[in-house]
Design a protein around this motif. Structure first.
Motif, PDB file in Angstrom:
ATOM      1  N   PRO A 141       0.806  -1.225   0.000  1.00 51.73           N
ATOM      2  CA  PRO A 141       0.000   0.000   0.000  1.00 51.73           C
ATOM      3  C   PRO A 141       0.835   1.269   0.000  1.00 51.73           C
ATOM      4  O   PRO A 141       0.364   2.331  -0.363  1.00 51.73           O
ATOM      5  N   ASP A 142       2.106   1.171   0.408  1.00 51.39           N
ATOM      6  CA  ASP A 142       2.972   2.341   0.410  1.00 51.39           C
ATOM      7  C   ASP A 142       3.656   2.558  -0.934  1.00 51.39           C
ATOM      8  O   ASP A 142       4.133   3.649  -1.230  1.00 51.39           O
ATOM      9  N   PHE A 143       3.710   1.465  -1.726  1.00 50.35           N
ATOM     10  CA  PHE A 143       4.275   1.504  -3.071  1.00 50.35           C
ATOM     11  C   PHE A 143       5.657   2.170  -3.021  1.00 50.35           C
ATOM     12  O   PHE A 143       6.366   2.055  -2.023  1.00 50.35           O
ATOM     13  N   GLU A 144       6.082   2.830  -4.098  1.00 49.99           N
ATOM     14  CA  GLU A 144       7.346   3.559  -4.094  1.00 49.99           C
ATOM     15  C   GLU A 144       7.092   5.053  -3.976  1.00 49.99           C
ATOM     16  O   GLU A 144       8.005   5.863  -4.137  1.00 49.99           O
ATOM     17  N   ARG A 145       5.863   5.431  -3.696  1.00 49.32           N
ATOM     18  CA  ARG A 145       5.482   6.828  -3.776  1.00 49.32           C
ATOM     19  C   ARG A 145       5.480   7.517  -2.423  1.00 49.32           C
ATOM     20  O   ARG A 145       5.140   8.683  -2.323  1.00 49.32           O
ATOM     21  N   THR A 146       5.855   6.813  -1.358  1.00 49.64           N
ATOM     22  CA  THR A 146       5.762   7.413  -0.029  1.00 49.64           C
ATOM     23  C   THR A 146       6.637   8.646   0.109  1.00 49.64           C
ATOM     24  O   THR A 146       6.300   9.572   0.837  1.00 49.64           O
ATOM     25  N   ALA A 147       7.765   8.680  -0.613  1.00 47.46           N
ATOM     26  CA  ALA A 147       8.679   9.813  -0.478  1.00 47.46           C
ATOM     27  C   ALA A 147       8.140  11.079  -1.128  1.00 47.46           C
ATOM     28  O   ALA A 147       8.540  12.175  -0.776  1.00 47.46           O
ATOM     29  N   TRP A 148       7.207  10.913  -2.077  1.00 50.27           N
ATOM     30  CA  TRP A 148       6.693  12.097  -2.770  1.00 50.27           C
ATOM     31  C   TRP A 148       5.184  12.154  -2.785  1.00 50.27           C
ATOM     32  O   TRP A 148       4.582  12.890  -3.562  1.00 50.27           O
ATOM     33  N   LYS A 149       4.542  11.396  -1.922  1.00 55.46           N
ATOM     34  CA  LYS A 149       3.083  11.412  -1.852  1.00 55.46           C
ATOM     35  C   LYS A 149       2.582  12.833  -1.627  1.00 55.46           C
ATOM     36  O   LYS A 149       3.059  13.562  -0.760  1.00 55.46           O
ATOM     37  N   GLY A 150       1.606  13.239  -2.423  1.00 57.77           N
ATOM     38  CA  GLY A 150       1.025  14.554  -2.266  1.00 57.77           C
ATOM     39  C   GLY A 150       1.750  15.655  -3.016  1.00 57.77           C
ATOM     40  O   GLY A 150       1.352  16.807  -2.964  1.00 57.77           O
ATOM     41  N   THR A 151       2.808  15.312  -3.743  1.00 57.68           N
ATOM     42  CA  THR A 151       3.531  16.298  -4.534  1.00 57.68           C
ATOM     43  C   THR A 151       3.519  15.874  -5.991  1.00 57.68           C
ATOM     44  O   THR A 151       3.282  14.709  -6.312  1.00 57.68           O
ATOM     45  N   PHE A 152       3.772  16.814  -6.870  1.00 54.35           N
ATOM     46  CA  PHE A 152       3.851  16.489  -8.289  1.00 54.35           C
ATOM     47  C   PHE A 152       5.193  16.964  -8.814  1.00 54.35           C
ATOM     48  O   PHE A 152       5.396  18.149  -9.062  1.00 54.35           O
ATOM     49  N   ASN A 153       6.113  16.017  -8.961  1.00 49.56           N
ATOM     50  CA  ASN A 153       7.440  16.306  -9.475  1.00 49.56           C
ATOM     51  C   ASN A 153       7.730  15.536 -10.752  1.00 49.56           C
ATOM     52  O   ASN A 153       8.863  15.468 -11.192  1.00 49.56           O
ATOM     53  N   ALA A 154       6.702  14.944 -11.335  1.00 44.56           N
ATOM     54  CA  ALA A 154       6.895  14.165 -12.555  1.00 44.56           C
ATOM     55  C   ALA A 154       7.311  15.075 -13.703  1.00 44.56           C
ATOM     56  O   ALA A 154       6.813  16.194 -13.821  1.00 44.56           O
ATOM     57  N   PRO A 155       8.235  14.612 -14.541  1.00 42.03           N
ATOM     58  CA  PRO A 155       8.631  15.422 -15.698  1.00 42.03           C
ATOM     59  C   PRO A 155       7.494  15.511 -16.712  1.00 42.03           C
ATOM     60  O   PRO A 155       6.732  14.568 -16.887  1.00 42.03           O
TER      61      PRO A 155
END
Length: 231
Positions: A26-40
């Protein structure tokens, strides 16, 4: 950075996938950036598509909001004030209203924290000078000068009327719909202007107590009757 974007379903697959229950962690790999949008992204259209994909994950929710990445993107990208976000309006149910001069925009969506009293998240973008400002909170909070600590507690934006005073000052009438509980709802109209990098109240409506910047009308449905009365 954001290699996980490549693991998301393609846009063609997205319409066929309602939930992503096959993800075991459920934490996937997105825990470090959850809630932010830094995708190129190379265009606003590409960013919009990625926001839609990211927002589909059911565990990507803060306490008060569904679309944290979208909020973060609006805050970071000044050009978003003029982009139409047609797919986000369709896929995510976001209401977007823009002034005729393009200098003020309001966003709103049901954030799921209310019951029969619907709570909306509101985002306001406006242009002052060469800068675009973004505020994430209800309009009354902004006009009061208080800090925007919680995004919820807003209303559904329905219309922006753009007016010009004889002295050249631009006024905006912001119209909202809200529901207090099952049979009670209302509409509010706020008169505002943009001044000193802020949205400020503009007293316009004549009342017995003098000029006011807010007009509020409440209605009540009669149970079992399609008609309603003003209260």
């Amino acid at each position: 950075l954001f290699e996980v974007i490549g693991d998301l379903p393609s846009l063609n697959e997205m319409d066929e996938v309602d939930e992503y229950d096959d993800i075991e962690d459920p934490d996937f790999e997105r825990t470090a950036w959850k809630g932010t949008f830094n995708a190129p992204y190379s265009s606003l259209e590409e960013a919009e598509n990625k926001i839609i994909l990211l927002s589909q994950y059911p565990y990507n929710r803060s306490k008060f909001d569904y679309y944290d990445e979208f909020i973060d993107f609006l805050t970071k990208e000044p050009a978003s004030i003029s982009y139409q976000f047609e797919r986000i309006k369709q896929k995510l149910g976001v209401d977007i209203k823009t002034s005729d001069d393009g200098k003020l925009r309001m966003y709103g969506w049901d954030n799921g924290t209310g019951g029969t009293c619907i709570f909306y998240t509101n985002v306001f973008q406006y242009v002052c000078g060469d800068s675009v400002f973004t505020k994430v909170c209800s309009l009354p909070t902004i006009l009061s000068g208080k800090d925007c600590e919680i995004a919820g507690g807003g209303s559904e934006p329905t219309k922006i009327y753009t007016l010009t005073k004889p002295d050249g000052t631009t006024l905006y009438l912001l119209k909202f719909w809200y529901r207090m509980w099952s049979f009670h709802f209302g509409e509010k109209l706020y008169a505002v202007t943009i001044k000193n990098d802020s949205l400020v109240a503009a007293p316009l409506f004549s009342t017995a107590e003098g000029l006011k910047s807010e007009w509020n009308v409440k209605y009540r449905y009669s149970e079992g009757d399609a008609d309603y009365e003003r209260v």
